[in-house]
Design a protein around this motif. Structure first.
Motif, PDB file in Angstrom:
ATOM      1  N   VAL A  72       0.608  13.560   6.565  1.00 60.47           N
ATOM      2  CA  VAL A  72       0.107  12.180   6.621  1.00 60.47           C
ATOM      3  C   VAL A  72       1.037  11.319   7.472  1.00 60.47           C
ATOM      4  CG1 VAL A  72      -0.226  10.090   5.243  1.00 60.47           C
ATOM      5  CG2 VAL A  72      -1.142  12.284   4.445  1.00 60.47           C
ATOM      6  N   ARG A  73       0.440  10.532   8.332  1.00 61.28           N
ATOM      7  CA  ARG A  73       1.208   9.557   9.112  1.00 61.28           C
ATOM      8  C   ARG A  73       0.747   8.125   8.843  1.00 61.28           C
ATOM      9  NH1 ARG A  73       4.185  12.711   8.915  1.00 61.28           N
ATOM     10  NH2 ARG A  73       5.244  13.997  10.490  1.00 61.28           N
ATOM     11  N   ARG A  74      -0.448   7.986   8.303  1.00 63.80           N
ATOM     12  CA  ARG A  74      -0.968   6.648   7.981  1.00 63.80           C
ATOM     13  C   ARG A  74      -1.456   6.651   6.537  1.00 63.80           C
ATOM     14  NH1 ARG A  74      -5.703   4.856  10.768  1.00 63.80           N
ATOM     15  NH2 ARG A  74      -6.421   7.006  10.556  1.00 63.80           N
ATOM     16  N   PHE A  75      -1.140   5.602   5.808  1.00 68.92           N
ATOM     17  CA  PHE A  75      -1.671   5.501   4.446  1.00 68.92           C
ATOM     18  C   PHE A  75      -1.891   4.041   4.063  1.00 68.92           C
ATOM     19  CE2 PHE A  75       2.965   5.614   3.881  1.00 68.92           C
ATOM     20  CZ  PHE A  75       3.189   4.546   3.013  1.00 68.92           C
ATOM     21  N   ALA A  76      -2.724   3.849   3.056  1.00 68.30           N
ATOM     22  CA  ALA A  76      -2.949   2.532   2.470  1.00 68.30           C
ATOM     23  C   ALA A  76      -2.421   2.572   1.044  1.00 68.30           C
ATOM     24  CB  ALA A  76      -4.431   2.176   2.481  1.00 68.30           C
ATOM     25  N   ALA A  77      -1.567   1.628   0.726  1.00 65.82           N
ATOM     26  CA  ALA A  77      -0.965   1.571  -0.602  1.00 65.82           C
ATOM     27  C   ALA A  77      -1.695   0.538  -1.453  1.00 65.82           C
ATOM     28  CB  ALA A  77       0.515   1.199  -0.503  1.00 65.82           C
ATOM     29  N   VAL A  78      -2.094   0.953  -2.655  1.00 70.92           N
ATOM     30  CA  VAL A  78      -2.776   0.049  -3.584  1.00 70.92           C
ATOM     31  C   VAL A  78      -1.928  -0.074  -4.846  1.00 70.92           C
ATOM     32  CG1 VAL A  78      -4.827  -0.294  -5.022  1.00 70.92           C
ATOM     33  CG2 VAL A  78      -5.064   0.642  -2.712  1.00 70.92           C
ATOM     34  N   PRO A  79      -1.526  -1.303  -5.215  1.00 70.09           N
ATOM     35  CA  PRO A  79      -0.773  -1.478  -6.457  1.00 70.09           C
ATOM     36  C   PRO A  79      -1.704  -1.382  -7.661  1.00 70.09           C
ATOM     37  CG  PRO A  79      -1.112  -3.604  -5.399  1.00 70.09           C
ATOM     38  CD  PRO A  79      -1.707  -2.575  -4.491  1.00 70.09           C
ATOM     39  N   LEU A  80      -1.422  -0.451  -8.562  1.00 72.61           N
ATOM     40  CA  LEU A  80      -2.262  -0.290  -9.748  1.00 72.61           C
ATOM     41  C   LEU A  80      -1.780  -1.293 -10.801  1.00 72.61           C
ATOM     42  CD1 LEU A  80      -4.657   1.526 -10.545  1.00 72.61           C
ATOM     43  CD2 LEU A  80      -3.055   2.889 -11.873  1.00 72.61           C
TER      44      LEU A  80
END
Length: 302
Positions: free
Chosen positions: A63-71
């Protein structure tokens, strides 16, 4: 075809093993729902795996790109400062990666529907008009975060027919649970249901239930019941994926109108413009410590 960005779930962390496992199981279920996406999750403190390990796992998978979502339900210091700072640190550790950051879950209509189900389970066949709800949030030193819990309470009240929905907090903010129950009685409550505004089980939801039971034992004249936490419901899975899509598409509507780091709110003027640094809570239940935010130390003791 372009590979979509991976999904990184950022959790708070808890010393409660069942609560931590509920988070890990939730992340696994997200992966099953979206087999086309690399999915990983980690905590900013207290529980394994740490967020850095989750990022490293994604990087090892190419993986080089990701979207982070705060739970997280509300945008408090963790979502506003700790997670962005931790992600910036991971970007330095893994040159070449890029990420976008999603917003917390908030009082989304889908989650309000789950809360309504939790209340129905606790109320049984009793008339809603006879029931006053006490929604209990985590509590924060951030007034904007506490205000979001009050917003959730109001949205839960509107149109659902309860006698009322009051608000309390289990740590760091007033009113506490006993004071919230006292307020319900002062407003004429005939039956009270205490509803924890938490995603999963843990030390703090357990404390809410224990304080409710202690208050009920001291006030036998007022019927009191405890509802369950939100839990890993389909609505929660759908909402996290909705937040992921927002982050990927750049549709980020973070609430900055009443953020103490942007606006001089009474009593919080010294926070305006402060840089955000990651910090670590030595315990989940008391938060009795001072920590450092860009040269300014403030205490979480209560």
């Amino acid at each position: 075809m372009t590979t979509p960005p991976a999904l990184l779930i950022a959790g708070h962390g808890t010393r409660d093993d069942a609560g931590a496992e509920a988070f890990r199981a939730f992340v696994r279920e997200l992966g099953r729902r979206r087999p086309d996406l690399p999915v990983a999750g980690g905590f900013i403190e207290l529980s394994p795996p740490p967020l850095g390990d989750a990022v490293a796992e994604l990087v090892e998978r190419g993986v080089r790109r990701f979207a982070a979502v705060p739970l997280m339900l509300v945008s408090a210091g963790h979502a506003k400062g700790d997670i962005p700072a931790a992600l910036a640190r991971e970007k330095e550790r893994h040159p070449g990666i890029s990420y976008t950051y999603g917003r917390p879950l908030g009082p989304h209509p889908a989650l309000l529907n789950v809360l309504e189900r939790r209340l129905d389970d606790a109320i049984g066949d009793q008339d809603r008009a006879e029931v006053t709800v006490l929604l209990v949030g985590r509590g924060s030193t951030d007034p904007d975060a506490n205000a979001e819990v009050f917003k959730a309470a109001r949205l839960l009240w509107e149109g659902r027919g309860y006698a009322g929905v009051e608000t309390a907090f289990v740590s760091l903010a007033a009113p506490d649970v006993p004071s919230g129950l006292d307020r319900c009685v002062a407003l004429g409550a005939r039956k009270i249901v205490v509803l924890p505004y938490f995603l999963f089980t843990g030390i703090l939801p357990d404390r809410v239930r224990r304080q409710t039971e202690e208050w009920a034992a001291a006030h036998p004249e007022t019927p009191v019941a405890s509802a369950d936490v939100i839990g890993p419901e389909p609505e929660l899975l759908d909402l996290v994926l909705e937040r992921y899509e927002e982050a990927v598409q750049g549709d980020l509507r973070m609430n900055c109108d009443s953020c103490v780091y942007r606006i001089a709110l009474p009593g919080f003027e010294d926070k305006v413009g402060l840089p955000q640094q990651p910090h670590f809570h030595p315990d989940d239940d008391e938060h009795g410590h001072g920590h450092h935010h860009g040269g300014h130390t403030h205490s979480h003791a209560h």
